[in-house]
Every structure is written in structure tokens, then in C-alpha cells.
Design an enzyme around this catalytic site. Sequence first.
Site, short mmCIF file in Angstrom:
data_model
loop_
_atom_site.label_atom_id
_atom_site.label_comp_id
_atom_site.label_asym_id
_atom_site.label_seq_id
_atom_site.Cartn_x
_atom_site.Cartn_y
_atom_site.Cartn_z
N LYS A 1 51.16 32.44 35.74
CA LYS A 1 52.20 32.74 36.76
C LYS A 1 53.25 31.66 36.44
O LYS A 1 53.09 30.29 36.27
CB LYS A 1 51.76 32.47 38.29
CG LYS A 1 52.68 33.28 39.26
CD LYS A 1 51.79 33.53 40.58
CE LYS A 1 52.44 34.30 41.74
NZ LYS A 1 51.81 34.41 42.95
N GLU B 1 42.88 41.91 55.43
CA GLU B 1 43.15 41.88 56.86
C GLU B 1 42.24 42.30 57.84
O GLU B 1 42.03 41.99 59.18
CB GLU B 1 44.60 42.33 57.11
CG GLU B 1 45.91 41.92 56.49
CD GLU B 1 46.05 41.99 55.01
OE1 GLU B 1 46.77 41.49 54.33
OE2 GLU B 1 45.09 42.88 54.47
N ARG C 1 47.69 46.50 58.99
CA ARG C 1 46.62 46.96 58.14
C ARG C 1 45.18 46.92 58.87
O ARG C 1 44.22 47.24 58.24
CB ARG C 1 46.70 46.11 56.82
CG ARG C 1 47.78 46.50 56.18
CD ARG C 1 48.26 45.19 54.91
NE ARG C 1 47.19 45.02 54.04
CZ ARG C 1 47.13 45.69 52.73
NH1 ARG C 1 48.17 46.60 52.52
NH2 ARG C 1 46.20 45.72 51.82
#
Length: 632
Positions: free
Chosen positions: A280, A367, A395
Site C-alpha cells: 500500500k 459490523e 450493515r
Amino acid sequence: MDLTKIKNPTFLKQLNTEELELLAGEIRQFLIEKLSVTGGHLGANLGVVELTLALHKQFNSPEDKLIFDVGHQSYIHKILTGRTEQFDTLRQYKGLCGFPKMTESKHDVWETGHSSTSLSAAMGMAIARDMKQADNYVVPIIGDGALTGGMALEALNHIGHEKKNITVILNDNEMSIAGNVGALHNALGRMRSAGKYNRVKDELEVLLKKIPAVGGMIAQTAERVKDSMKYFMVPGMLFEEFGFTYFGPVDGHDFKDLEENIAYAKKTQGPVLVHVITQKGKGYYPAESDKKDKWHGVGPYKIDSGEKIKPANPAPAWSQVVSDTLENIAGKEERLAVITPAMILGSKLDKFQEKYPDRLFDVGIAEQHAATLSAGLATQGMKPFLAIYSTFLQRAYDQLVHDVCRQNLNVAFGIDRAGLVGADGETHQGVFDIAFLRHLPNMVIMMPKDENECQHMVNTAVSYNEGPIAVRFPRGNGLGVEMDRELKTLPIGKWEVLKQGTDAVILTFGTTIAMSLAASEYMQKQGVQVEVINARFIKPLDEQMLHDRMSKNIPILTVEEAVLKGGFGSAVLEFAEENNYHPEIKRMGIPDRYIEHGNVKELLEEIDLTKEQIVVELKKLLAVSNEKQKRA
């Protein structure tokens, strides 16, 4: 190469490795320069430059379906599909979206701003392909962080069972929005260090078949030999147990390695997973060296130093106020436990984690699990506080209904990014939570007018012992008000009069208080006295105050930065109907459509949620009310 001349990715098929490497460098420099002005998801995109180029070279978009999970790493895909000239408008009002967008390009075959959806979408597309007897490839690109989402594991299970031809690209950068957590992450770590077992097993098969006389017999058992080797060479082999053929790990910044393994994958029948290791922030030192992933999503910055360019604002961020208050409470309340679904940095809980490492639980991008875990804590007398973005709380809806509210458990929710969030757009606007929380029995919902009231609401939420309670707060910084030293507990369901008035009433809360007060001041100059009430408890309503105001039969205007359907204004209408009141009532809020990306001020103007429109609506209400009184 002039990137603005790229109209589609077909030209990549003619490029050799050296040319691809040059192009990758140009794309990285382009992204670093453009995002230094507009902001955006820099780290994620710098990490997938070579991978995106290799995928577009090997596959034929849009016939082959490239599905980007979360979608924030699709900037290179946008460049390769003819949108380079629009990058000056990235994430700006009416400009280029920061996520895949079907209306932007036929190459965007799936829209997403939430993680863990790509595999299920890919399965749907693969089933449709087979029903239509087509032969295109379906290629979801999913990050290692997104695999912590239960939906992704559900899809892996189904894909492996059905044996559909799907080529899953696992982009493993060891990070999601922050460092990944969990057993699955650890398993991937072991795979990273295990080397490429597929190449070895293929070479072994060739070698076995060349053995004179017994080669045919040994060849019959070669597959079993290879299958047993995987348990020695790749610990766990989770994906092959799911029914996938596994390739990797692959160097995600090596074109030869990428193309070779993708070519292998294309020839393989059934579900395939190519495990690609990327870095990244690749190619930009400040982002490469970022261990806390503060370069995942950034605002404008100085290219040379990496220094973030932030507008001067002495007020603390709303999420920082919440985190600091939790830290304060934790010193006195030993039962407090804070839960977050991969948002330690986003919710500014890093300091809390440092001070109370055993009382903060990062469950990853999960979640549903976060909500029910909190419920489980509550059953044992603990004080769980779930810090979660509004857009991600949706969610966990079934868990809210079934596990938290139905059992009336003492779970406190800190709903971050409530209201319009701006640049992230329609997938992230936190405008639905009131509507999907308000109708749940036992739920209490509140929103502060400023950061001082916010700290008291957090304290109220943790202190509350009658069931679930939520405090919602916006993105960005507070108002810079003076903070009380001692925390207070607010009386549940009690509102606050901010400005007196006798001709009309504005019921509002949170971010729309300022515009409501400004409208009231304007009307006062016109000789009209408009009361402004901080309806800080969205549920339960302050019934005593409503009885008093409605019995006077003066016009009422509700103002909220949330959806009108099922929102706070609807609750006021319901109260009037249930109690047989008939004042003139008008609701202002988010209309029944998704709000796209842009500056919040621009978005509010687009939907007529402004001081000026409040004045217009008040004048209309007063005119109708006066006409009724004349007739009476």
C-alpha cells in the site's frame, strides 16, 4: 505517455514489460500530483497500479467483468477506461466519483463503497453468464481486509460449492483501512511466507510422467501426491478447502509474475484464487512508510514533504471528542468496553487503545459481529460502546433488531459521520440511521448541538441502564465551544429551547441548528417571532413540549439532515395524529433519493436545506395558518 489520450485498455495488450513499467511510473506520478490537490484514496491506489494494468492486459473489459471490492482502489481502472481528463474533479460536486459508477463508464460493472460485496456480486454475474451460455470471465478483486466480512466468506462457500468459473484476485497488502486483525489475517501471513506451491506441484507432475516404465502408473496418483504436498508447503490451505484452486503468493509489483499466474488462472476450470502481495502506498515514500495507514484516504497535501494541508480550525473533531470522553469515563467505569469494526483511526480511538489496550476490541470489517458481540457483553453486565459509522451501522440491521433491541440490552452506539459526509458520496452519506433506528422498540436516539453537549451525551449513553441508546454526530470538527470540566447525565427525552418565539416553531437538532437560528433571526427582523428548539432527543420525543406547542396551534417546521421518509419530522406528524392535533406542519430534510458526492454546503444547497429555504417555508406556513384563522 499522454494519459489523457487513453480511451480504453486494449492498447495494453501490445506493451512489453519495460513499457508497462514505464506506464506504471507515469500513473503513480499522475495520482500523486492530482490527489495532492483533490484528496482521495491514495495509498490503496498506489498499491494496485501493476495489478490493475496486468488485469486489463489479460482480460477484455467490459465483456470480462472486473469487480472492485470497496471500489476505492479503482482510480487506475478509471484512467485506463478513458477518464483521466476528469481527475481534476475527483470527489467534487458533479465531478468524477471516488468509487466505481455505472453512469460514468460501461467498464464499471458494479458500484460499491462498502467492503465484502464483490464475491457475491461475482457469483450472481457468473450464474447469469452460464444461464445465457456466454463464456466471459468474472474477476472480483478483493482485499485481505474485506475477507473479514462475513458476506465474503458466505460467498466463498457458495462459489466453492457450485464450482463456477470465477477468478478471484486477492489483493493482500496486509492492511484494510488500518492494520488487519483476526485468524484469517494470520493465515494469509503464513501463506505469504510459504512460497509458490502450484508451480512446484506442476513441475513435479511433469517429472513423474517422464519416469520410464512406471510413469503412467505414477501419473495416476500424481494428483493425490500434489494435493498432499499443499499441506506441507502452504499451511492451512484455506482456499483450496473452500474448493478453489490457489495460485500464489504472487508479487503484485512484478509484471512477469502477475501475467504468468493470471494466465495459469485463466486456463483453470472452476473457481480460482490468485493471491497477490502488494504494498500500500507503493512509489510514494510518505505513504509507503505509513504504519498507521493515515494515507488510506487523504485531503490535499504537499508532495515533497507529505505534509497534510488542513484548514485552520481550532475546534476538535467530533470523533475526537467522543474518544476523549470515553477515555475519561474508562478511568471511572471499569465495565466500559469499546468495540470498533476496523475503524480505530477513523473513529480516533488510537489514544484510547494505547491507554486501555485490553478494553478496545477491533473486530475487523464485521459490523454484524460487532453488534452482537456488544449484545453479548451487555448480557454480562458490561458497558459496551460500539463506535461505528452511520453508513456501516446499516450493515448490522438484523443484529440491531434481533439481538440488541429485542432483548433490550444496554448497548451504547456512537454513530459517527451522521448526516451528509461530502466527498465519499452516496455510499457513505449517513442519512438513513434515524429512519431505521427510530421504529425499533426500546431504542433511544440523540444528537448534540455542539461538542460540549456531545461529551454529556456520550456520558449519558454509557450511564443509561434501560436498554439500547445511540448518540449520532457528524463528520468534521465541532464549533469550538467551551467544554464543561464535569460530565453530566442528560434527562432522557428532554429538549431545549434555544430561542424564544410565539408565531412559529422550528424543531431541529445537530447540524441544522445553526441555519435554523439564522432563519429565526432573519424572521425577527421582519417582525415574526420564531421559536427554535433543540430537539436533541429524536426518540423519545419531548411529549410535554409537543403538547404545549401543538395546543397553541401555531405552525411547526421540522428540519433535519437525514431522510424525510421515516425521519424525525415523521415522528412529529405521528404525534400530532395520535393526539388529534392539527397545526400546520412542514418537514425539511433529505429527499427520497441518493445524494451524490460533493462539498456538504453544495449538497445542502442542491436539496434546498438552507437558511434561505427555511425562511421560504416559514412564510408559506404562516400564510396558510393566517388564512385558516381568518376563515375560522
